[in-house]
Write an enzyme that holds these catalytic residues in place. Structure first.
Site, PDB file in Angstrom:
ATOM      1  CG  ASN A   9      -1.699   1.235   1.430  1.00 30.51           C
ATOM      2  OD1 ASN A   9      -1.772   2.073   0.529  1.00 30.51           O
ATOM      3  ND2 ASN A   9      -2.313   1.382   2.594  1.00 30.51           N
ATOM      4  CD1 TRP A  10       3.502   1.144  -2.893  1.00 33.56           C
ATOM      5  CD2 TRP A  10       3.611   2.416  -4.731  1.00 33.56           C
ATOM      6  NE1 TRP A  10       4.298   0.491  -3.801  1.00 33.56           N
ATOM      7  CE2 TRP A  10       4.385   1.249  -4.943  1.00 33.56           C
ATOM      8  CE3 TRP A  10       3.530   3.355  -5.762  1.00 33.56           C
ATOM      9  CZ2 TRP A  10       5.083   1.017  -6.126  1.00 33.56           C
ATOM     10  CZ3 TRP A  10       4.221   3.117  -6.948  1.00 33.56           C
ATOM     11  CH2 TRP A  10       4.991   1.969  -7.122  1.00 33.56           C
ATOM     12  CE  LYS A  11       0.034   3.104   4.862  1.00 39.88           C
ATOM     13  NZ  LYS A  11       0.230   3.158   6.298  1.00 39.88           N
ATOM     14  CG  HIS A  89      -5.516   1.849   5.553  1.00 41.96           C
ATOM     15  ND1 HIS A  89      -5.022   2.756   6.461  1.00 41.96           N
ATOM     16  CD2 HIS A  89      -4.512   0.968   5.318  1.00 41.96           C
ATOM     17  CE1 HIS A  89      -3.767   2.440   6.751  1.00 41.96           C
ATOM     18  NE2 HIS A  89      -3.441   1.357   6.064  1.00 41.96           N
ATOM     19  CD  GLU A  91      -2.514   5.357   6.976  1.00 44.48           C
ATOM     20  OE1 GLU A  91      -2.541   5.397   5.735  1.00 44.48           O
ATOM     21  OE2 GLU A  91      -1.584   4.833   7.622  1.00 44.48           O
ATOM     22  CD  GLU A 159      -2.972  -2.484   7.436  1.00 41.66           C
ATOM     23  OE1 GLU A 159      -1.907  -2.703   6.877  1.00 41.66           O
ATOM     24  OE2 GLU A 159      -3.631  -1.447   7.255  1.00 41.66           O
ATOM     25  N   GLY A 165       3.276   2.095  10.784  1.00 42.62           N
ATOM     26  CA  GLY A 165       4.272   3.153  10.634  1.00 42.62           C
ATOM     27  C   GLY A 165       5.042   3.484  11.902  1.00 42.62           C
ATOM     28  CB  SER A 203       5.917  -2.082  11.851  1.00 44.39           C
ATOM     29  OG  SER A 203       5.561  -0.737  12.161  1.00 44.39           O
ATOM     30  N   GLY A 224       3.123  -1.127   4.168  1.00 47.76           N
ATOM     31  CA  GLY A 224       3.146   0.290   3.815  1.00 47.76           C
ATOM     32  C   GLY A 224       4.551   0.717   3.429  1.00 47.76           C
ATOM     33  N   GLY A 225       5.263   1.323   4.372  1.00 46.43           N
ATOM     34  CA  GLY A 225       6.568   1.921   4.100  1.00 46.43           C
ATOM     35  C   GLY A 225       7.535   1.009   3.356  1.00 46.43           C
TER      36      GLY A 225
HETATM   37  P1  13P Z   1       3.543   0.273   7.521  1.00 49.24           P
HETATM   38  O1  13P Z   1       3.990  -1.022   6.877  1.00 49.24           O
HETATM   39  O2  13P Z   1       4.244   1.475   7.017  1.00 49.24           O
HETATM   40  O3  13P Z   1       3.527   0.140   9.019  1.00 49.24           O
HETATM   41  O4  13P Z   1       1.997   0.487   7.069  1.00 49.24           O
HETATM   42  C1  13P Z   1       1.107  -0.564   7.187  1.00 49.24           C
HETATM   43  C2  13P Z   1      -0.128  -0.185   6.493  1.00 49.24           C
HETATM   44  O5  13P Z   1      -0.863   0.697   6.924  1.00 49.24           O
HETATM   45  C3  13P Z   1      -0.444  -0.869   5.226  1.00 49.24           C
HETATM   46  O6  13P Z   1      -1.738  -0.615   4.805  1.00 49.24           O
END
Ligand code: 13P
Length: 243
Positions: A9-11, A89, A91, A159, A165, A203, A224-225
């Site tokens: 997920n590149w957000k 998600h 967020e 999640e 993050g 993470s 994510g990251g």
């Molecule tokens: P991180 O891997 O950056 O913690 O993010 C997880 C996430 O929210 C994937 O949707």
């Protein structure tokens, strides 16, 4: 057997120049026999049309077309080559006050457009510390996952909000407890509950991926990251291939 899925997920990250990371990843994993799903920002979806990987949106509207400035429908995502969409998600739940009912409606919109919905759930730190994690998971599963869901159309991503993050990861026992609980609830409710892919997110890195993928009922990760560069994502994909 649930399908193994390594999802990135590149957000709100990624410009056209970022697609070079995708090309590097294709060279290494283009013929992988697990599903590799990339969810770039919507602006890059059509530029991914030649990739061997699955492509997903990060959100969709509940409607097909209409006067909703700035929104994107599931139909539109499918039209430019997406086969999945993330819904709910944390967020989106936090930044846009999305409710379980809205997320269920978005999932239905995804099914109508022929997309697989990746429905995201997870507790906050406060909920974890007050011992209500499984109650929160139950409420989110009941409210966000439509009765029409099945294992072909729906993936569940657990999640924990406090792990996103932050570099903090639940213990493998904590992941096992929640994933086992999700599996049990899905199996009570759906004939094919044992077949849903359950992803862990929060993470995930190359250094912890193998331990996470060894946990029962973990069928992959939503990253994510560490999905933003081929160097960081490749070891996670490799760990899932070997799991
Ligand atoms: P991180 O891997 O950056 O913690 O993010 C997880 C996430 O929210 C994937 O949707």
């Amino acid at each position: 057997m649930p399908r193994k899925i390594a999802a990135g997920n590149w957000k709100m990250n990624g410009l056209q120049s970022t697609l070079s990371e995708l090309r590097t990843l294709e060279d290494k994993h283009g013929d992988a026999d697990i599903a590799i799903l990339i969810c770039p920002p919507a602006t890059l979806i059509s530029a991914c049309e030649d990739t061997p990987f699955d492509i997903g949106g990060q959100d969709c509207h509940t409607g097909e077309f209409g006067a909703h400035t700035g929104d994107i429908s599931a139909e539109m995502l499918a039209d430019v080559g997406a086969s999945y969409v993330l819904v709910g998600h944390s967020e989106r739940r936090t930044d846009h006050a999305e409710t379980d009912a809205l997320i269920a409606a978005k999932s239905e919109a995804a099914y109508d457009a022929g997309l697989i919905a990746v429905i995201c759930i997870g507790e906050t730190l406060e909920e974890r510390e007050s011992g209500t994690t499984l109650d929160v998971i139950d409420a989110q599963l009941a409210g966000s996952v439509p009765d029409t869901a099945d294992a072909q159309t729906t993936v569940i991503a657990y999640e924990p909000v406090w792990a996103i993050g932050t570099g903090k990861v639940p213990t493998t026992d904590q992941i096992a407890e929640v994933h086992g609980h999700i599996r049990a609830r899905l199996s009570e409710r759906f004939d094919d509950g044992a077949e849903f892919s359950l992803l862990y997110g929060g993470s995930v890195k190359g250094s912890n991926a193998a331990d996470i993928f060894a946990v029962a009922n973990v069928d992959g990760a939503l990253v994510g990251g560490a999905s933003l560069t081929a160097d960081a994502f490749s070891p996670i994909i490799a760990a899932l291939e070997e799991a």
